[in-house]
Design an enzyme around this catalytic site. Structure first.
Site, short mmCIF file in Angstrom:
data_model
loop_
_atom_site.label_atom_id
_atom_site.label_comp_id
_atom_site.label_asym_id
_atom_site.label_seq_id
_atom_site.Cartn_x
_atom_site.Cartn_y
_atom_site.Cartn_z
N HIS A 106 -0.06 -11.87 1.19
CA HIS A 106 -0.85 -11.12 0.14
C HIS A 106 -0.60 -11.86 -1.17
O HIS A 106 0.41 -11.74 -1.99
CB HIS A 106 -0.01 -9.80 -0.03
CG HIS A 106 -0.80 -8.57 -0.21
ND1 HIS A 106 -0.81 -7.39 0.09
CD2 HIS A 106 -2.16 -8.48 -0.64
CE1 HIS A 106 -1.35 -6.55 -0.26
NE2 HIS A 106 -2.53 -7.18 -0.51
N TYR A 141 0.79 -1.21 0.23
CA TYR A 141 0.00 -0.16 0.08
C TYR A 141 0.89 1.08 -0.07
O TYR A 141 0.26 2.15 0.60
CB TYR A 141 -0.85 -0.08 1.27
CG TYR A 141 -2.09 -1.14 1.15
CD1 TYR A 141 -2.13 -1.74 0.20
CD2 TYR A 141 -2.62 -1.14 2.40
CE1 TYR A 141 -3.16 -2.88 0.14
CE2 TYR A 141 -4.05 -2.34 2.38
CZ TYR A 141 -3.84 -3.09 1.32
OH TYR A 141 -4.91 -4.12 1.39
#
Length: 270
Positions: free
Chosen positions: A135, A71
């Site tokens: 992830h 992010y």
């Protein structure tokens, strides 16, 4: 009349021993505005705006915050922003995906997993992460069966650096496999996409944790005239006993308050 909040609606995050709000604050928009799938563009908020958003989330009874190395600058911004209030938050971060120069790259090796967690601890100015998720790049089963990421996270849990681990995956098979050995699966579940529902069913019967991503289909849901898509989305989610919390990545204070009020009404008096 005071605004509804989620303070009295915290629930168990599976069998981790952690209690979380039914809504979590996703923070991709605090750190990254490239390669994100939202219907409208946005500007990454400055520190003052971000600080106000976090304060508002806390006031509304949200204690769960979701971030990731992928992010952008999200983690390194959250470290200073959460100074002095670390114990008020359950922090979820990730391993496996890096986002550099507008591109994602994936590394599920033991060495990278350990380095990534150590770096997240430094960036977030903390000595532990409550939950770390893999992830996934979409090859969920391959990652879980042929890389060292899960056993490395299990070792980091033994060392007390993380309290729980799991997978943010893209398939039902991956989510089910992740819950066999891990604590949590993050799944996509909304009015349009329900392929991963078997993972939530499994979690409900095995005391495992489920975090829902894309609960509002990243802002893409359209329903019949007069039907509130936010309410319909959250009604679907919270009608399932397996759902621990839904991660919503808004930076709009009005949207945040509306989401919280909607969920508080659905969950009823406590």
């Amino acid at each position: 009349m005071s605004l509804p909040t989620l303070h009295t609606h915290h629930r168990a995050l599976g069998n981790t021993g952690l209690m979380v709000s039914p809504l979590g604050l996703g923070t991709v928009k605090l750190g990254r505005d490239q390669g994100v799938k939202y219907p409208t563009g946005f500007t990454i908020p400055g520190d003052d705006e971000a600080r106000l958003l976090l304060a508002q989330a806390r006031d509304l009874g949200i204690n769960l915050i979701d971030t990731a190395p992928a992010y952008g600058r999200s983690e390194e911004r959250l470290g200073p922003l959460l100074r002095g209030q670390r114990d008020a938050w359950v922090i979820v971060s990730k391993v496996g995906e890096e986002f550099e120069a507008g591109q994602s790259r994936f590394d599920f090796s033991a060495a990278h997993t350990r380095r990534s967690v150590e770096r997240s601890l430094q960036r977030l100015h903390t000595d532990r992460l409550e939950l770390v998720l893999v992830h996934s790049d979409g090859n969920d089963l391959d990652i879980l069966e042929h890389s060292e990421v899960y056993q490395t996270l299990a070792a980091l849990k033994q060392e007390g650096k993380i309290l729980a681990f799991g997978l943010s995956g893209k398939t039902a098979a991956g989510g089910l496999k992740a819950l066999e050995q891990g604590d949590c699966a993050m799944v996509t579940y909304n009015l349009k996409e329900q392929d991963e529902r078997p993972v939530i069913d499994y979690a409900a019967t095995h005391g495992k944790a489920i975090l829902v991503k894309k609960a509002l289909a990243s802002g893409h849901v359209c329903l019949a005239p007069g039907v509130d898509p936010v309410r319909a989305s959250f009604e679907l989610l919270f009608s399932h006993p397996g759902v621990s919390s839904a991660i919503v990545g808004t930076i709009n204070p009005l949207h945040l308050a509306h989401n919280v009020a909607t969920v508080a009404r659905i969950l009823g008096p406590h």
